[in-house]
Each structure stands twice: as C-alpha cells, then as structure tokens.
Write a protein that holds these residues in place. Structure first.
Motif, PDB file in Angstrom:
ATOM      1  N   GLY A 121      -3.689  -0.194  -6.286  1.00 19.77           N
ATOM      2  CA  GLY A 121      -2.491  -1.018  -6.192  1.00 19.77           C
ATOM      3  C   GLY A 121      -1.588  -0.974  -7.410  1.00 19.77           C
ATOM      4  N   HIS A 122      -0.283  -0.781  -7.171  1.00 15.33           N
ATOM      5  CA  HIS A 122       0.676  -0.728  -8.279  1.00 15.33           C
ATOM      6  C   HIS A 122       2.058  -1.197  -7.833  1.00 15.33           C
ATOM      7  CE1 HIS A 122       1.066   2.979  -6.012  1.00 15.33           C
ATOM      8  NE2 HIS A 122       2.348   2.891  -6.301  1.00 15.33           N
ATOM      9  N   GLU A 123       2.150  -1.788  -6.632  1.00 17.12           N
ATOM     10  CA  GLU A 123       3.448  -2.216  -6.088  1.00 17.12           C
ATOM     11  C   GLU A 123       3.298  -3.683  -5.719  1.00 17.12           C
ATOM     12  OE1 GLU A 123       6.058   0.233  -3.044  1.00 17.12           O
ATOM     13  OE2 GLU A 123       4.602  -0.930  -1.946  1.00 17.12           O
ATOM     14  N   ASN A 174       5.771  -3.509 -13.117  1.00 21.48           N
ATOM     15  CA  ASN A 174       6.370  -2.212 -13.444  1.00 21.48           C
ATOM     16  C   ASN A 174       5.238  -1.274 -13.850  1.00 21.48           C
ATOM     17  OD1 ASN A 174       7.498  -0.063 -14.840  1.00 21.48           O
ATOM     18  ND2 ASN A 174       8.582  -1.309 -16.351  1.00 21.48           N
ATOM     19  N   TRP A 175       5.037  -0.181 -13.086  1.00 19.81           N
ATOM     20  CA  TRP A 175       3.900   0.696 -13.376  1.00 19.81           C
ATOM     21  C   TRP A 175       4.211   1.746 -14.448  1.00 19.81           C
ATOM     22  CZ3 TRP A 175       5.301   5.604 -12.258  1.00 19.81           C
ATOM     23  CH2 TRP A 175       6.049   5.878 -11.127  1.00 19.81           C
ATOM     24  N   ALA A 176       5.428   1.731 -14.966  1.00 24.29           N
ATOM     25  CA  ALA A 176       5.749   2.703 -16.021  1.00 24.29           C
ATOM     26  C   ALA A 176       6.511   2.025 -17.157  1.00 24.29           C
ATOM     27  CB  ALA A 176       6.542   3.863 -15.442  1.00 24.29           C
ATOM     28  N   GLY A 185       9.011  -2.981  -6.764  1.00 22.04           N
ATOM     29  CA  GLY A 185       8.359  -2.374  -7.921  1.00 22.04           C
ATOM     30  C   GLY A 185       8.007  -0.906  -7.781  1.00 22.04           C
ATOM     31  N   CYS A 186       7.909  -0.388  -6.549  1.00 25.56           N
ATOM     32  CA  CYS A 186       7.652   1.056  -6.426  1.00 25.56           C
ATOM     33  C   CYS A 186       8.606   1.688  -5.419  1.00 25.56           C
ATOM     34  CB  CYS A 186       6.193   1.364  -6.089  1.00 25.56           C
ATOM     35  SG  CYS A 186       5.896   3.163  -6.114  1.00 25.56           S
ATOM     36  N   ALA A 187       8.342   1.505  -4.117  1.00 28.29           N
ATOM     37  CA  ALA A 187       9.109   2.249  -3.109  1.00 28.29           C
ATOM     38  C   ALA A 187      10.617   2.059  -3.271  1.00 28.29           C
ATOM     39  CB  ALA A 187       8.686   1.823  -1.702  1.00 28.29           C
ATOM     40  N   VAL A 218       0.878  -1.181   0.000  1.00 27.31           N
ATOM     41  CA  VAL A 218       0.000   0.000   0.000  1.00 27.31           C
ATOM     42  C   VAL A 218       0.910   1.224   0.000  1.00 27.31           C
ATOM     43  CG1 VAL A 218      -1.742   1.295   1.277  1.00 27.31           C
ATOM     44  CG2 VAL A 218      -1.838  -1.210   1.223  1.00 27.31           C
ATOM     45  N   CYS A 219       0.860   1.981  -1.114  1.00 29.07           N
ATOM     46  CA  CYS A 219       1.766   3.108  -1.323  1.00 29.07           C
ATOM     47  C   CYS A 219       0.980   4.411  -1.184  1.00 29.07           C
ATOM     48  CB  CYS A 219       2.368   2.995  -2.722  1.00 29.07           C
ATOM     49  SG  CYS A 219       3.348   4.390  -3.270  1.00 29.07           S
ATOM     50  N   HIS A 220       1.688   5.504  -0.895  1.00 33.18           N
ATOM     51  CA  HIS A 220       0.998   6.790  -0.738  1.00 33.18           C
ATOM     52  C   HIS A 220       0.289   7.215  -2.032  1.00 33.18           C
ATOM     53  CE1 HIS A 220       0.541  10.363   1.917  1.00 33.18           C
ATOM     54  NE2 HIS A 220       0.098  10.824   0.771  1.00 33.18           N
ATOM     55  N   SER A 221       0.819   6.796  -3.175  1.00 28.80           N
ATOM     56  CA  SER A 221       0.146   7.147  -4.432  1.00 28.80           C
ATOM     57  C   SER A 221      -1.232   6.489  -4.522  1.00 28.80           C
ATOM     58  CB  SER A 221       0.997   6.741  -5.637  1.00 28.80           C
ATOM     59  OG  SER A 221       2.291   7.273  -5.501  1.00 28.80           O
ATOM     60  N   ASP A 222      -1.414   5.312  -3.897  1.00 29.41           N
ATOM     61  CA  ASP A 222      -2.749   4.703  -3.835  1.00 29.41           C
ATOM     62  C   ASP A 222      -3.684   5.579  -3.003  1.00 29.41           C
ATOM     63  OD1 ASP A 222      -2.301   2.181  -5.276  1.00 29.41           O
ATOM     64  OD2 ASP A 222      -0.986   1.685  -3.607  1.00 29.41           O
TER      65      ASP A 222
END
Ligand code: APR
Ligand code: ZN
Length: 359
Positions: free
Chosen positions: A58-60, A86-88, A160-162, A37-41
């Motif tokens: 969700g993206h991580e 990979n979200w990008a 994958g994110c942080a 759970v990321c801050h971007s969510d």
C-alpha cells in the motif's frame, strides 16, 4: 495494528499483526482512513519490483495525523490534520531537487524500506516508505500533505498515486492543450484518471484503449469520446479518429513494451508519447531507427506525474473540493481490508477500476 502483508514474491497477500516503531523525531503517525490498491502493489506481490519481504503493501492513502514526533511540533503538520500520503517525498537538497525536478529525487520512491516487525519478531518492510494498506503508518512528516478534511477519504486516497501521476503526466509532462487529440492506453485507475485529466484540459477527441471491453463504460464515464479494444489494429483505429494522422499525444498507462509500441504508432508525425506505466526490466521495446528519425516523435516517461506533491496535491485537493473535477468514476469497489486479497486478484485479471479499502 492490522496490515496487509506479503511474505515472499508470488505469495498471496494476507492480513497480519504488525508492530510499528515509536514515532521518532521528524515523524508522524497517521491513522489510515482509505487506501487504494494500485498496480505497483501487484508488482510488489508478484516480485516484479524486487522489494524486500515480508512487506506491508500500500502506498495510495489518506488519513488523519494522530501523533507528531518530538521535533515535529511546530512543523507543517499537526495532530488532527487530514493528509494524503506522498510515496516520493523529496530531500530538497540533491541535484534534481535543486534543479526543479523533485520527482526524480533519489531519496523518494524506494520500493521497500525496513520498518516495524511481526508478532514473531521478524522485521517487516513497508512499500515505498509507507505501507499504507494498514490501520496506521509511521512516516517522515514530509511524506504527508495536508488536505481539506471534508474531501471523501476514498477520493483523497487516490490523489496520492493514480490521480497525481496521471494528472501530472497529462498537464505537466505531456502539456496537453485544448483541442489536441489524446489516446490513453491501459485503463486502470491511472489510465482512467488520465482520461479525466485530458478531458478537463479540453482535449478532443479523447480515445481510451484497453484489452478489456468491460472498460468501455468506465472510459466513457471518465470522459472518453471513443473507446477501442486493444489489438494489432489499435494504431490504425486511432489514426482513423484523428484525420488519418495519429493522435497529438499518447499516454501509456499499462506499463508494457507492447503498449509503448502501440502508443508510438498511434501518434502523428511530431507527436508525443508519454510513458506512465512502470514496466518490467526485461520487456524490450523495438523501434525502427528510420522511423524514429522520420516520424519526429518524442518519447518521454512521466515519473510521479513530473509533480511536486507539496505543491500539486493541495491544488488537486482544491479542485476536488470545489467540484471542478469528479474522481468518483475511478472507484468501482469499496472494500474492507479482509477483502483486499480479492482486489489484487481482480486487478491481475484487468477487472474494475480502483478498489479502495475503507478502514
Ligand atoms: N493493451 C491495452 N490495455 C492493456 C494491455 C494492452 N496490451 N495490457 C494491459 N492493459 C490494461 C489492463 O486491462 C488494465 O485495465 O491496462 C490496465 C492496467 O490497469 P491496472 O492494472 O489497474 O493498473 P494501474 O494501477 O492503473 O497502473 C497502471 O501505472 O503506476 C503504474 O505500475 C503501474 O504499470 C502500472 C500502470
Ligand atoms: Zn501507485
């Protein structure tokens, strides 16, 4: 399949049944094993990022490929592969991609993409082309990166994110060198990962700053040599720890104008501020024109850690695999999908580090 969705900006996230489309050419279906759970969510839930709703959050995440689309056979991924999402994913053809800046590709990083539908037939969207707080995703095959199967899924998810974002910001955007002083402002999953990366790079001192005193122990576990509670004396506190000059580098991981201002004042003449946090459109930073000239500082942002996930995720995964880097201090809560709404609540109050949903 079950997924965590938000129906409209400002509503509580909830579990819903979502029907994903069949796996098309060049796509894969991944069974998610763990998702952070990321801050971007949270920025999707409260509408800061203005995505389309209803939205699968969700993206991580990390998982296992369970189906490969018609033209995917023989491609880089196969059924059974363990992957990080990979979200990008870069297109590899645009100006940025062909000039060594795939992290700025316009194809990657769209807040929401239409995919799937609810049981009612209403079309759903997925966060950053993924929608990974869900039992499964159907994504382009270039949005997954294979990693060794024996990395714990919870740690793999954070790559994958942080972790990619923060490690890249420290090593690739800021280019922190051994012996340099670093202050990291905002100690969520991203900031704590930046502390780990700064320590690994040999930075000293490494100063963690957060509003919340409860982050002290997490900061120390992540390698901070010092911790300061964020207030209007923070820059002064950092200067006191860096020979009166200010830090060589500030890594801003809170995504706020006020912390960008603190990062600016906490760095030395000629120092560098790297903005990792994604702030709000109308949150304005005010800097003195004379100070910009006189301080000779550099202010840069770091998008996805200035990284190419296809190249840099396997390297990070290898470092986790061989024990060079320990990311376990980043995970404070391992939870079920049903408990994810509470994790958003904890994050909005600045508690804990990463909550990871295990499926
Ligand atoms: N001073 C210091 N710390 C602050 C301040 C402040 N004024 N305001 C917020 N923080 C701290 C919070 O207490 C919290 O510990 O910033 C931290 C942010 O952590 P998370 O909410 O867990 O966010 P994270 O997922 O780490 O993401 C950080 O990067 O990806 C972007 O959009 C994301 O902007 C966000 C940032
Ligand atoms: Zn994220």
């Amino acid at each position: 399949m079950k997924a965590l969705i938000v129906s409209a900006a400002g509503e509580q996230p909830r579990i819903a049944d979502v029907v994903l489309p069949p796996v098309g050419p060049g796509e894969v279906r991944v069974r998610i094993r763990a998702a952070g759970v990321c801050h971007s969510d949270l920025s999707m839930v409260n509408g800061t990022l203005a995505p389309s709703y209803p939205l699968v959050l969700g993206h991580e995440a990390a998982g296992v490929v369970i189906e490969v689309g018609p033209e995917g056979a023989g491609g880089p991924v196969a059924v059974g592969d363990h992957v990080v999402l990979n979200w990008a994913p870069p297109c590899r053809e645009c100006w940025h991609c062909t000039h060594g800046e795939p992290w700025l590709c316009a194809e990657g990083g769209r807040p929401s993409v239409p995919r799937g539908h609810l049981a009612t037939g209403e079309a759903t969207h997925v966060t950053l082309g993924l929608g990974a707080l869900a039992e499964e995703v159907v994504v382009p095959s270039h949005a997954v990166v294979p990693v060794p199967a024996d990395i714990p899924a919870d740690v793999a998810a954070l790559l994958g994110c942080a972790v990619l974002t923060a490690t890249g910001a420290v090593n690739r955007t800021a280019e922190v060198r051994a012996g340099q002083s670093v202050v990291v402002i905002g100690l969520g999953g991203v900031g704590l990962a930046a502390l780990i990366a700064a320590r690994s790079a040999g930075a000293d001192p490494v100063i963690g700053v957060d509003l919340n005193e409860a982050k002290r122990d997490l900061a120390v576990a992540a390698g901070a040599t010092h911790f300061l509670v964020s207030d209007d004396t923070t820059a002064k506190g950092v200067r006191a720890l860096t020979g009166g000059r200010g830090a060589d580098h500030a890594i801003e991981c809170a995504g706020r104008a006020v912390t960008i201002g603190t990062a600016w004042r906490a760095t030395r003449r000629g120092g560098q501020v790297t903005v990792v946090g994604m702030g709000a459109r109308n949150d304005m930073v005010s800097l003195s024109a004379l100070d910009i000239f006189h301080s000779a500082r550099t202010l840069r942002s770091s998008v996805y850690g200035s990284s190419d996930p296809d190249r840099d995720l396997p390297a990070l995964a290898a470092a986790v695999h061989d024990g060079t880097v320990d990311l376990t201090p980043l995970i404070t809560d391992r939870i079920s999908l049903e408990a994810a709404p509470d994790a958003f609540d904890r994050m909005s109050r600045g508690l804990g580090a990463r909550s990871v949903v295990l499926f």
